[in-house]
Design a protein around this motif. Structure first.
Motif, PDB file in Angstrom:
ATOM      1  N   ALA A 230       0.833  -1.209   0.000  1.00 24.79           N
ATOM      2  CA  ALA A 230       0.000   0.000   0.000  1.00 24.79           C
ATOM      3  C   ALA A 230       0.863   1.253   0.000  1.00 24.79           C
ATOM      4  N   LYS A 231       1.892   1.261   0.811  1.00 25.52           N
ATOM      5  CA  LYS A 231       2.773   2.434   0.874  1.00 25.52           C
ATOM      6  C   LYS A 231       3.548   2.628  -0.425  1.00 25.52           C
ATOM      7  N   ALA A 232       3.915   1.525  -1.061  1.00 24.19           N
ATOM      8  CA  ALA A 232       4.674   1.600  -2.311  1.00 24.19           C
ATOM      9  C   ALA A 232       3.768   1.818  -3.520  1.00 24.19           C
ATOM     10  N   GLY A 233       2.468   1.638  -3.336  1.00 17.58           N
ATOM     11  CA  GLY A 233       1.552   1.754  -4.471  1.00 17.58           C
ATOM     12  C   GLY A 233       1.692   0.584  -5.436  1.00 17.58           C
ATOM     13  N   ASP A 234       2.102  -0.566  -4.924  1.00 17.25           N
ATOM     14  CA  ASP A 234       2.328  -1.754  -5.736  1.00 17.25           C
ATOM     15  C   ASP A 234       1.001  -2.472  -5.998  1.00 17.25           C
ATOM     16  N   GLU A 235       0.352  -2.132  -7.110  1.00 17.46           N
ATOM     17  CA  GLU A 235      -0.957  -2.694  -7.424  1.00 17.46           C
ATOM     18  C   GLU A 235      -0.904  -4.201  -7.664  1.00 17.46           C
ATOM     19  N   ALA A 236       0.159  -4.693  -8.268  1.00 20.51           N
ATOM     20  CA  ALA A 236       0.260  -6.130  -8.529  1.00 20.51           C
ATOM     21  C   ALA A 236       0.297  -6.910  -7.217  1.00 20.51           C
ATOM     22  N   ALA A 237       1.046  -6.425  -6.252  1.00 19.75           N
ATOM     23  CA  ALA A 237       1.110  -7.094  -4.945  1.00 19.75           C
ATOM     24  C   ALA A 237      -0.239  -7.023  -4.244  1.00 19.75           C
ATOM     25  N   LEU A 238      -0.910  -5.888  -4.345  1.00 19.78           N
ATOM     26  CA  LEU A 238      -2.230  -5.763  -3.729  1.00 19.78           C
ATOM     27  C   LEU A 238      -3.232  -6.713  -4.374  1.00 19.78           C
ATOM     28  N   GLU A 239      -3.138  -6.893  -5.670  1.00 19.82           N
ATOM     29  CA  GLU A 239      -4.032  -7.838  -6.352  1.00 19.82           C
ATOM     30  C   GLU A 239      -3.850  -9.253  -5.800  1.00 19.82           C
ATOM     31  N   ARG A 240      -2.622  -9.598  -5.431  1.00 21.71           N
ATOM     32  CA  ARG A 240      -2.354 -10.925  -4.864  1.00 21.71           C
ATOM     33  C   ARG A 240      -2.799 -11.029  -3.410  1.00 21.71           C
ATOM     34  N   LEU A 241      -2.788  -9.924  -2.682  1.00 19.85           N
ATOM     35  CA  LEU A 241      -3.050  -9.945  -1.241  1.00 19.85           C
ATOM     36  C   LEU A 241      -4.512  -9.690  -0.870  1.00 19.85           C
ATOM     37  N   VAL A 242      -5.340  -9.284  -1.833  1.00 21.51           N
ATOM     38  CA  VAL A 242      -6.730  -8.939  -1.541  1.00 21.51           C
ATOM     39  C   VAL A 242      -7.664  -9.846  -2.335  1.00 21.51           C
ATOM     40  N   ASP A 243      -8.633 -10.405  -1.637  1.00 18.54           N
ATOM     41  CA  ASP A 243      -9.715 -11.156  -2.280  1.00 18.54           C
ATOM     42  C   ASP A 243     -10.806 -10.122  -2.593  1.00 18.54           C
ATOM     43  N   PHE A 244     -10.711  -9.491  -3.767  1.00 17.71           N
ATOM     44  CA  PHE A 244     -11.585  -8.370  -4.087  1.00 17.71           C
ATOM     45  C   PHE A 244     -13.074  -8.710  -4.076  1.00 17.71           C
ATOM     46  N   PRO A 245     -13.521  -9.854  -4.607  1.00 20.26           N
ATOM     47  CA  PRO A 245     -14.963 -10.145  -4.524  1.00 20.26           C
ATOM     48  C   PRO A 245     -15.461 -10.220  -3.076  1.00 20.26           C
ATOM     49  N   ALA A 246     -14.718 -10.879  -2.203  1.00 20.61           N
ATOM     50  CA  ALA A 246     -15.126 -10.977  -0.793  1.00 20.61           C
ATOM     51  C   ALA A 246     -15.039  -9.616  -0.112  1.00 20.61           C
ATOM     52  N   PHE A 247     -14.010  -8.834  -0.434  1.00 20.05           N
ATOM     53  CA  PHE A 247     -13.854  -7.510   0.166  1.00 20.05           C
ATOM     54  C   PHE A 247     -14.998  -6.588  -0.258  1.00 20.05           C
ATOM     55  N   ARG A 248     -15.383  -6.659  -1.535  1.00 23.66           N
ATOM     56  CA  ARG A 248     -16.494  -5.826  -2.011  1.00 23.66           C
ATOM     57  C   ARG A 248     -17.806  -6.204  -1.315  1.00 23.66           C
ATOM     58  N   GLU A 249     -18.055  -7.492  -1.165  1.00 19.59           N
ATOM     59  CA  GLU A 249     -19.281  -7.931  -0.491  1.00 19.59           C
ATOM     60  C   GLU A 249     -19.310  -7.449   0.953  1.00 19.59           C
ATOM     61  N   SER A 250     -18.185  -7.548   1.634  1.00 22.47           N
ATOM     62  CA  SER A 250     -18.096  -7.081   3.013  1.00 22.47           C
ATOM     63  C   SER A 250     -18.339  -5.576   3.088  1.00 22.47           C
ATOM     64  N   ALA A 251     -17.733  -4.824   2.175  1.00 26.83           N
ATOM     65  CA  ALA A 251     -17.911  -3.371   2.159  1.00 26.83           C
ATOM     66  C   ALA A 251     -19.372  -3.012   1.874  1.00 26.83           C
ATOM     67  N   LYS A 252     -20.009  -3.727   0.945  1.00 26.43           N
ATOM     68  CA  LYS A 252     -21.420  -3.463   0.642  1.00 26.43           C
ATOM     69  C   LYS A 252     -22.289  -3.695   1.882  1.00 26.43           C
ATOM     70  N   THR A 253     -22.037  -4.791   2.566  1.00 26.97           N
ATOM     71  CA  THR A 253     -22.813  -5.119   3.761  1.00 26.97           C
ATOM     72  C   THR A 253     -22.628  -4.054   4.834  1.00 26.97           C
ATOM     73  N   GLU A 254     -21.389  -3.684   5.091  1.00 28.06           N
ATOM     74  CA  GLU A 254     -21.098  -2.686   6.128  1.00 28.06           C
ATOM     75  C   GLU A 254     -21.687  -1.318   5.775  1.00 28.06           C
ATOM     76  N   LEU A 255     -21.482  -0.877   4.547  1.00 30.51           N
ATOM     77  CA  LEU A 255     -21.973   0.440   4.150  1.00 30.51           C
ATOM     78  C   LEU A 255     -23.498   0.497   4.105  1.00 30.51           C
ATOM     79  N   THR A 256     -24.127  -0.568   3.646  1.00 25.10           N
ATOM     80  CA  THR A 256     -25.590  -0.602   3.610  1.00 25.10           C
ATOM     81  C   THR A 256     -26.145  -0.555   5.035  1.00 25.10           C
ATOM     82  N   ALA A 257     -25.560  -1.326   5.931  1.00 24.57           N
ATOM     83  CA  ALA A 257     -26.021  -1.319   7.321  1.00 24.57           C
ATOM     84  C   ALA A 257     -25.859   0.070   7.943  1.00 24.57           C
ATOM     85  N   ARG A 258     -24.732   0.709   7.659  1.00 23.77           N
ATOM     86  CA  ARG A 258     -24.506   2.051   8.211  1.00 23.77           C
ATOM     87  C   ARG A 258     -25.513   3.046   7.627  1.00 23.77           C
TER      88      ARG A 258
END
Length: 189
Positions: free
Chosen positions: A35-63
């Motif tokens: 994150a500090k280096a702005g390394d998008e390729a490494a972030l793509e490997r370290l983040v499960d984007f579909p699961a992260f998006r679902e979690s964010a949708k749930t949290e934001l909708t509840a809020r």
């Protein structure tokens, strides 16, 4: 089995157990560094984007729903009811558009959620953000969930909690978020 064989077996089991417990901490360090280096390729490997998006949708909708319920103006109009019905769709579309590697990097660097108004703008340069003051703490929530808690000293009561989930025996990926509790608006004096 000889005594030295038993000792090696015990030593091997201790090493496997230590690696089992240490892997999420190593993943957190890699996530923060990417994150500090702005390394998008490494972030793509370290983040499960579909699961992260679902979690964010749930949290934001509840809020959003909670804030709408607390707003007395939404109870008095038919528009308030319509807004509560449409909120999940609006949140879902915004999350799908916003959650990507640069956004996750900005969240890790600033301990803050992205502003939907900036969705079309390129992310600010890494050097422009004061990321040195963000406090990090972490620990296990359960055996398969590890929490990275990011706190901005200017907002100590609003930590951003990023949830890493186990992927196999030793793998971990960022797969969820716990948003800070919505604070009630106070009247300006």
């Amino acid at each position: 089995m000889s005594r030295s064989s038993k000792g090696l077996l015990v030593l091997g089991l201790v090493a496997v157990f230590a690696a089992f417990l240490a892997m999420p901490m190593l993943t957190v360090r890699a996530l923060v560094a990417a994150a500090k280096a702005g390394d998008e390729a490494a972030l793509e490997r370290l983040v499960d984007f579909p699961a992260f998006r679902e979690s964010a949708k749930t949290e934001l909708t509840a809020r959003l729903m909670s804030e709408m319920r607390e707003d007395s103006r939404s109870h008095d109009s038919a528009l308030g009811g319509l807004g509560m019905m449409l909120a999940p769709m609006l949140v879902g579309g915004a999350v799908d558009a916003l959650v990507n590697a640069p956004t996750v990097a900005a969240m890790v660097r600033t301990a803050d959620l992205p502003d939907p108004a900036d969705s079309g703008a390129p992310p600010p340069p890494v050097e422009a953000e004061g990321d040195g003051d963000i406090r990090q703490s972490y620990g296990y929530r359960d055996l398969n969930t590890f929490v990275l808690r990011l706190t901005d000293p200017d907002r100590p009561d609003e930590p951003l909690k990023l949830l890493l989930k186990r992927q196999g025996l030793f793998g971990w990926k960022l797969a969820g978020i716990d948003l800070p509790e919505a604070r009630p608006e106070t009247a300006a004096t």
